[in-house]
Design an enzyme around this catalytic site. Structure first.
Site, PDB file in Angstrom:
ATOM      1  N   HIS A 191       0.839  -1.207   0.000  1.00 58.59           N
ATOM      2  CA  HIS A 191       0.000   0.000   0.000  1.00 58.59           C
ATOM      3  C   HIS A 191       0.877   1.262   0.000  1.00 58.59           C
ATOM      4  CE1 HIS A 191      -3.028  -2.877   1.215  1.00 58.59           C
ATOM      5  NE2 HIS A 191      -2.604  -2.953   2.450  1.00 58.59           N
ATOM      6  N   ASP A 235      -4.607  -9.558  -0.017  1.00 56.72           N
ATOM      7  CA  ASP A 235      -4.714  -8.840   1.256  1.00 56.72           C
ATOM      8  C   ASP A 235      -5.881  -9.305   2.128  1.00 56.72           C
ATOM      9  OD1 ASP A 235      -4.645  -6.980   3.290  1.00 56.72           O
ATOM     10  OD2 ASP A 235      -4.600  -5.221   2.027  1.00 56.72           O
TER      11      ASP A 235
HETATM   12  C1  NGQ Z   1      -4.008  -5.207   8.630  1.00 58.50           C
HETATM   13  N1  NGQ Z   1      -4.996  -4.318   6.633  1.00 58.50           N
HETATM   14  O1  NGQ Z   1      -3.006  -5.226   9.320  1.00 58.50           O
HETATM   15  O2  NGQ Z   1      -4.752  -6.198   8.502  1.00 58.50           O
HETATM   16  C2  NGQ Z   1      -4.334  -3.947   7.850  1.00 58.50           C
HETATM   17  C3  NGQ Z   1      -5.229  -3.042   8.641  1.00 58.50           C
HETATM   18  C4  NGQ Z   1      -3.767  -1.529   9.982  1.00 58.50           C
HETATM   19  C5  NGQ Z   1      -4.993  -3.519   5.578  1.00 58.50           C
HETATM   20  N2  NGQ Z   1      -4.332  -2.436   5.642  1.00 58.50           N
HETATM   21  C6  NGQ Z   1      -4.719  -2.679   9.971  1.00 58.50           C
HETATM   22  N3  NGQ Z   1      -5.648  -3.788   4.496  1.00 58.50           N
HETATM   23  O3  NGQ Z   1      -3.204  -1.153   8.953  1.00 58.50           O
HETATM   24  O4  NGQ Z   1      -3.559  -0.995  11.065  1.00 58.50           O
HETATM   25 ZN    ZN Z   2      -2.085  -5.908   4.965  1.00 63.02          ZN
END
Ligand code: NGQ
Ligand code: ZN
Length: 461
Positions: free
Chosen positions: A276, A327
């Protein structure tokens, strides 16, 4: 002498220099290709023929396996300003419930779905480490080991990336209660990795790396300690700049945008995958491209979570590396990821075929090649091409499928990526030389799906 169970003849196969005719693929027992020979005069006696055109298997560079079980369950407005952060609260509630048995079942089903789609490698960004009350499991690597075992049972190749998660925000903010299952230190994470590595040694199908969760969750010092404790070539993945709120917080507390901050302080090169890298300014875009790191793009998840759009055209034109990941697994299909990568650009620029180049005029071909190369780098494994020395990973297209039938080979990838009329054109899949999917069915599909449903019912109770 060609071994019949370690060879396959393809009338058409997509090699590093494009579609070639009459290709003989040969591999050794451990699943590594030994020879890829185009223009073979005749099918050697007894060698099986591929049912259609053969494409290299696609690496999936970003996965949180447990999130597969919540796909489709957060698509309602929970509050007036539903966004990434409120989704994360729901996701944490889910993460709090997962058990070792549940994770094993969900991960195995997910990896079967990946293989059926033609993903033959996965990078698992694994951060649920501890028991539900935050205490350590008797085997500290319990959950990571379940995931590794699910991968090997399914047949998919894996890069396991245990996550360092120390803080809840910039400035070393104390963790939240609902993050207790993730929390560790560089030392305890390296210890966990050692335990895991001893129980499940690296092989041609399994590689280890590390994943500092995000700049929100680590400090410069802890990141340095972590990197000092692993092999110099091991893959390093990090969530970098997904939400504008984290970019703003980084600028406020650290005085720089996240990608710039990282490039300024660490030797970011091709072992790195910046997942990302959505919010990058023009300088960061060029600097990231120059670094050789992979920008890990997860288009369907980024769309689902309302993240924003990565400047793909500028980055690709600067020869930046990209790869794709599923993801959160709202969808598990590399074709959809590549399509959305292009469509995001078309919708904002009001143009067509934006991500083509002067040399590669077909968008699907350019993006497929880029995602194979970047994805392979991100895995740290010898995958991503039909070439001697790489893993025997490929998918076989259904030559009679309406997306490719009657088209010339030069249009096949376009049809596969851009046409969406129901049933997938991916017919058979081989991973490490083993046929795991035949005629759109995985060898363990029925049992794994039944176990997945039991796990899901339990999670939703
Ligand atoms: C995660 N997921 O760690 O699963 C992350 C969200 C975050 C995505 N960014 C949680 N899609 O970034 O704190
Ligand atoms: Zn992730």
């Amino acid at each position: 002498m060609t071994r019949l169970d370690q060879s396959l003849f393809a009338e058409h196969a997509y090699l590093p220099d494009g579609w070639r005719r009459n290709v003989l693929l040969e591999w050794e027992a451990n699943g590594t290709l030994t020879a890829v020979t185009p223009d073979t005069a005749a099918v050697p006696a007894g060698v099986r023929k591929a049912a259609g055109p053969v494409l290299p298997g696609m690496p999936n560079l970003h996965s949180h396996a447990f999130q597969r079980a919540m796909a489709g369950l957060t698509e309602y407005r929970a509050n007036a300003t539903d966004n990434f952060w409120s989704w994360r609260d729901l996701m944490y509630r889910f993460a709090a419930r997962i058990t070792p048995e549940g994770l094993a079942a969900v991960a195995q089903w997910l990896y079967i779905e990946m293989l059926k789609a033609g993903y033959t490698s996965v990078c698992e960004f694994h951060y649920v480490h501890h028991a539900q009350d935050g205490s350590r499991y008797a085997n500290q690597a319990e959950l990571a080991q379940r995931v590794v075992d699910a991968a090997s049972a399914s047949g998919i190749g894996m890069t396991m990336l245990p996550v360092l998660y120390q803080y809840s925000g910039f400035g070393s903010r104390a963790p939240r209660d609902d993050q207790q299952r993730f929390i560790n230190t560089p030392e305890s994470l390296l210890d966990l990795l050692g335990t895991l590595r001893a129980a499940r040694p690296e092989s041609a199908a399994l590689r280890y790396g590390v994943a500092p969760h995000s700049l929100r969750a680590v400090s410069a010092d802890s990141l340095r300690t972590l990197l000092g404790g692993i092999d110099r070539n091991a893959p390093v993945h990090i969530h970098i700049a997904e939400q504008t709120a984290e970019v703003d917080a980084c600028v406020e507390t650290e005085g720089a945008r996240p990608v710039q901050w990282l490039l300024d302080r660490f030797d970011v090169d091709s072992r790195w995958c910046l997942v990302h890298a959505t919010h990058v300014d023009a300088n960061e875009t060029l600097a990231l491209a120059k670094s050789g790191a992979v920008a890990g793009l997860c288009l369907t998840t980024e769309a689902n979570l309302g993240d924003g759009l990565f400047p793909a055209q500028e980055y690709l034109d600067a020869h930046g590396r990209i790869g794709i990941g599923s993801d959160s697994h709202i969808g598990v299909d590399w074709r959809a990821e590549l399509r959305l990568l292009e469509y995001g650009q078309r919708l904002t620029r009001r143009q067509r075929n934006v991500l083509a180049s002067a040399q590669v005029t077909h968008v699907a071909d350019r993006l497929f090649d880029a995602a194979l190369d970047g994805g392979a780098h991100a895995t740290g494994r010898a995958v991503g091409a039909l070439q001697a020395g790489r893993r025997a990973d490929w998918l076989v297209l259904d030559a009679d499928h309406a997306s490719v039938a009657e088209h010339a080979p030069g249009a096949w990838l376009s049809g596969v990526v851009f046409c969406e009329h129901g049933e997938t054109p991916v017919r058979d899949v081989y991973a490490g030389g083993v046929q795991v999917v035949e005629n759109r069915r995985h060898r363990d599909e029925a049992g794994a799906y039944a176990r997945y449903r039991v796990a899901l019912a339990d999670l939703l109770k």
